[in-house]
Design a protein around this motif. Structure first.
Motif, PDB file in Angstrom:
ATOM      1  N   ASN A   7      44.656  35.882  38.864  1.00 13.96           N
ATOM      2  CA  ASN A   7      45.555  36.285  37.780  1.00 13.96           C
ATOM      3  C   ASN A   7      44.931  37.464  37.022  1.00 13.96           C
ATOM      4  OD1 ASN A   7      43.655  35.241  35.954  1.00 13.96           O
ATOM      5  ND2 ASN A   7      44.581  33.198  36.087  1.00 13.96           N
ATOM      6  N   LEU A   8      45.688  38.014  36.062  1.00 15.74           N
ATOM      7  CA  LEU A   8      45.222  39.212  35.349  1.00 15.74           C
ATOM      8  C   LEU A   8      43.883  38.964  34.653  1.00 15.74           C
ATOM      9  CD1 LEU A   8      45.744  42.129  34.442  1.00 15.74           C
ATOM     10  CD2 LEU A   8      47.052  41.211  32.506  1.00 15.74           C
ATOM     11  N   GLU A   9      43.737  37.757  34.109  1.00 13.08           N
ATOM     12  CA  GLU A   9      42.503  37.408  33.415  1.00 13.08           C
ATOM     13  C   GLU A   9      41.304  37.477  34.375  1.00 13.08           C
ATOM     14  OE1 GLU A   9      42.771  37.165  30.311  1.00 13.08           O
ATOM     15  OE2 GLU A   9      40.616  36.824  30.026  1.00 13.08           O
ATOM     16  N   GLN A  10      41.501  36.986  35.572  1.00 11.49           N
ATOM     17  CA  GLN A  10      40.400  37.024  36.555  1.00 11.49           C
ATOM     18  C   GLN A  10      40.087  38.461  36.988  1.00 11.49           C
ATOM     19  OE1 GLN A  10      42.489  34.096  39.034  1.00 11.49           O
ATOM     20  NE2 GLN A  10      40.592  32.898  39.171  1.00 11.49           N
ATOM     21  N   ILE A  11      41.112  39.312  36.999  1.00  7.86           N
ATOM     22  CA  ILE A  11      40.867  40.721  37.356  1.00  7.86           C
ATOM     23  C   ILE A  11      40.111  41.414  36.228  1.00  7.86           C
ATOM     24  CG2 ILE A  11      41.983  42.919  37.930  1.00  7.86           C
ATOM     25  CD1 ILE A  11      44.241  41.244  39.256  1.00  7.86           C
ATOM     26  N   ARG A  12      40.464  41.066  34.991  1.00  8.28           N
ATOM     27  CA  ARG A  12      39.707  41.627  33.853  1.00  8.28           C
ATOM     28  C   ARG A  12      38.265  41.138  33.859  1.00  8.28           C
ATOM     29  NH1 ARG A  12      44.757  41.123  29.752  1.00  8.28           N
ATOM     30  NH2 ARG A  12      45.270  43.338  29.641  1.00  8.28           N
ATOM     31  N   ASP A  13      38.083  39.870  34.185  1.00  6.20           N
ATOM     32  CA  ASP A  13      36.710  39.348  34.300  1.00  6.20           C
ATOM     33  C   ASP A  13      35.944  40.094  35.390  1.00  6.20           C
ATOM     34  OD1 ASP A  13      37.238  37.517  32.341  1.00  6.20           O
ATOM     35  OD2 ASP A  13      37.478  35.802  33.692  1.00  6.20           O
ATOM     36  N   ALA A  14      36.638  40.363  36.494  1.00 12.07           N
ATOM     37  CA  ALA A  14      35.996  41.091  37.600  1.00 12.07           C
ATOM     38  C   ALA A  14      35.556  42.468  37.137  1.00 12.07           C
ATOM     39  CB  ALA A  14      36.961  41.198  38.788  1.00 12.07           C
ATOM     40  N   ALA A  15      36.422  43.133  36.353  1.00 11.80           N
ATOM     41  CA  ALA A  15      36.085  44.479  35.877  1.00 11.80           C
ATOM     42  C   ALA A  15      34.791  44.448  35.067  1.00 11.80           C
ATOM     43  CB  ALA A  15      37.233  45.042  35.046  1.00 11.80           C
ATOM     44  N   ALA A  16      34.661  43.442  34.210  1.00  7.60           N
ATOM     45  CA  ALA A  16      33.433  43.335  33.396  1.00  7.60           C
ATOM     46  C   ALA A  16      32.228  43.022  34.281  1.00  7.60           C
ATOM     47  CB  ALA A  16      33.609  42.242  32.341  1.00  7.60           C
ATOM     48  N   ARG A  17      32.462  42.198  35.302  1.00  5.79           N
ATOM     49  CA  ARG A  17      31.369  41.746  36.170  1.00  5.79           C
ATOM     50  C   ARG A  17      30.819  42.886  37.034  1.00  5.79           C
ATOM     51  NH1 ARG A  17      34.255  37.449  38.226  1.00  5.79           N
ATOM     52  NH2 ARG A  17      33.618  36.001  36.595  1.00  5.79           N
ATOM     53  N   ASP A 152      40.527  36.083  49.962  1.00  3.52           N
ATOM     54  CA  ASP A 152      39.513  35.501  49.081  1.00  3.52           C
ATOM     55  C   ASP A 152      39.898  35.881  47.650  1.00  3.52           C
ATOM     56  OD1 ASP A 152      36.079  34.928  49.204  1.00  3.52           O
ATOM     57  OD2 ASP A 152      37.037  35.676  47.377  1.00  3.52           O
ATOM     58  N   THR A 153      40.032  34.901  46.791  1.00  5.39           N
ATOM     59  CA  THR A 153      40.492  35.147  45.414  1.00  5.39           C
ATOM     60  C   THR A 153      39.576  36.126  44.673  1.00  5.39           C
ATOM     61  OG1 THR A 153      41.288  32.869  45.404  1.00  5.39           O
ATOM     62  CG2 THR A 153      41.233  34.012  43.284  1.00  5.39           C
ATOM     63  N   ARG A 154      38.255  35.931  44.841  1.00  3.68           N
ATOM     64  CA  ARG A 154      37.296  36.801  44.140  1.00  3.68           C
ATOM     65  C   ARG A 154      37.376  38.238  44.656  1.00  3.68           C
ATOM     66  NH1 ARG A 154      32.868  32.757  46.433  1.00  3.68           N
ATOM     67  NH2 ARG A 154      34.071  33.528  48.206  1.00  3.68           N
ATOM     68  N   VAL A 155      37.568  38.379  45.953  1.00  2.00           N
ATOM     69  CA  VAL A 155      37.676  39.717  46.546  1.00  2.00           C
ATOM     70  C   VAL A 155      38.951  40.409  46.061  1.00  2.00           C
ATOM     71  CG1 VAL A 155      38.018  40.977  48.721  1.00  2.00           C
ATOM     72  CG2 VAL A 155      36.255  39.200  48.557  1.00  2.00           C
TER      73      VAL A 155
END
Lengths: 316, 316
Positions: A7-17, A152-155
């Motif tokens: 979801n968008l939240e996970q993509i934003r988390d990815a950006a920070a990561r 893969d969700t994280r990818v």
């Protein structure tokens, strides 16, 4: 086991990561190409990403999503292309092992790059069965965590960070075009784009000789057997199950382009935009030039996915 | 009449003047090239500048430096290369005429680009005398203002804006390398760099077959007759009088490189940096790789001057 879309939240988390490791790639514009397309084009230059392809984003997010305990035994994937290289580089940023399963017959330059990036190579026969057997064996023997190239969700979340940057850098868009291979980039980008701009139009560009996504959408069920025939080596994978679901859910329109159209677009990008892009990347410009009525007068983001090409062997 | 060098204030004014028209080009880094050079390299991508070369900066500053009264009759220059094209584009941003004097035998693709950019072409025989006679004639007939490709204070000030951006984007450097042809870029960059960082080291990269700047510095007087023999078409001009003075005053060290070294560096830039750069641009990387001891461990800015190259005819 069904794999969830991010979801968008996970993509934003990815950006920070991934921010400490990935490059915030530039967005280029070009008056001559705008005139040719009859649209306002914004080129997101992932050929300038670390490792020369957007793949570093997803691999890096996957590697840094792991707990210390999970990360301890390293990561594993099967990819003799940009994802294998990206995972090796991402693993090195965390100081963990990367195991990459490489089929016999893979392009030697790419395999060497993966090895140079620090991966442990595992050779197997060039079949799906051999690849999966070897992956299971390596996981069993090492405890390494599988990081699939696209299902893969994280990818997918990592790849979606491209769109967060692109929308910010462009100041808003009416449409976005990305190539479709396995569909990891397309899925992440569609979720990110519609999370921020519900009315933005999403387009996929697919080689006519690897149009399993277009055909799967048309017939309402995923094609599971398909022999690709295209020069676009980065787009030969079958679209993944969760990836196809994302294309459906986000009403992605897939435009198919011939290799001739793609090669002509690649040459235009080199000549006009002054960028070395690989052939798979050029499908997006080929798609816009093929169906200009869908883009006329609009602000269109095009993701240039990579630049890993042999400059001694140009296809034109 | 002696032509003054610009000062830092004039370069800052130029930056403000061209900001609405020029592209703030990105600065790229590359781990593989850093490792090869043993230094921290910062590539300023003027191949991504409007018109595909840094030349737009100087031309644009010259055009917008004119009073309305001066601008009314347009501008004129003699250059069948990037400066002619840049001046035509700059004139169009102000809606004034650009006259470009083109010698017979100039590269047809470049001449066509200048014409497409809206310039009025004036053909002459391929000699200095014919060129100057035609320039005088056009000025007489039209009242157009001459904008010399490099021996012009406004042009040098415009080119110096490259360094204002580069130092800001990189966060500080120990050395800067630019190619040396007529010396407009080198002069502007040296003034800007030493205005901000008095101890920064300035290097020029010059083809061995057009090493008039190196020889002029060595013998203490400007060489006025020289037949260049180099593949670097952008660097065949004799260094200008004020430009040579700038090289002296700013203790610029000129490193000469063979065409073979330059072509190898060009290929490296395409393959590793994923950028289409023209051969003249590659002299800077060739220079750093040729004399690595001068750059070891230092933060080095390299100006990639342009990307106007025929992608159908690569020199390797």
């Amino acid at each position: 086991m069904s794999i969830a879309l991010p979801n968008l939240e996970q993509i934003r988390d990815a950006a920070a990561r991934i921010a400490p490791h990935a490059i915030l790639t530039p967005v280029l514009r070009n008056a001559a190409l705008d005139a040719l397309a009859g649209a306002h084009l914004y080129f997101k230059c992932e050929n300038l990403q670390r490792g020369g392809a957007f793949k570093f984003r997803g691999a890096c997010n996957a590697v840094w999503s792991l707990s210390d305990d999970e990360a301890r035994c390293g990561v594993v994937t099967h990819s003799s292309g940009n994802h294998g290289n990206a995972l090796a580089m991402a693993a090195s940023t965390r100081g963990i092992a990367a195991h990459v399963i490489v089929p016999e017959g893979a392009v030697r330059a790419k395999v060497e790059a993966i090895e140079q990036a620090g991966a442990v190579l595992h050779r197997c026969a060039p079949t799906n069965a051999a690849r999966e057997a070897m992956a299971a064996e390596v996981q069993q023997a090492t405890g390494a965590i599988m990081v699939h190239p696209y299902a893969d969700t994280r990818v997918m979340a990592g790849q979606g960070t491209v769109v967060l940057e692109l929308l910010h850098q462009s100041g808003g868009l009416d449409a976005i075009v990305t190539p479709v291979g396995g569909g990891g980039l397309m899925a992440g980008c569609a979720v990110a784009a519609h999370g921020l701009l519900p009315n933005i139009a999403m387009f996929g560009a697919e080689p006519a000789g690897a149009s399993d996504a277009a055909q799967s959408l048309a017939q309402g069920a995923r094609i599971e057997h398909f022999v690709p025939a295209t020069i676009c080596d980065g787009l030969r994978a079958l679209v993944g199950e969760p990836n196809l679901a994302a294309l459906r859910e986000h009403h992605v329109a897939v435009i198919t382009v011939s290799d001739e159209e793609t090669i002509a677009a690649m040459r235009l990008l080199w000549q006009s935009l002054k960028l070395v892009v690989e052939v798979s990347s050029a499908t997006v410009l080929a798609a816009v030039l093929k169906q200009p009525e869908r883009f006329a007068g609009r602000r269109v983001g095009l993701v240039l996915t990579g630049g890993n090409v042999d400059v001694d062997a140009l296809p034109w």
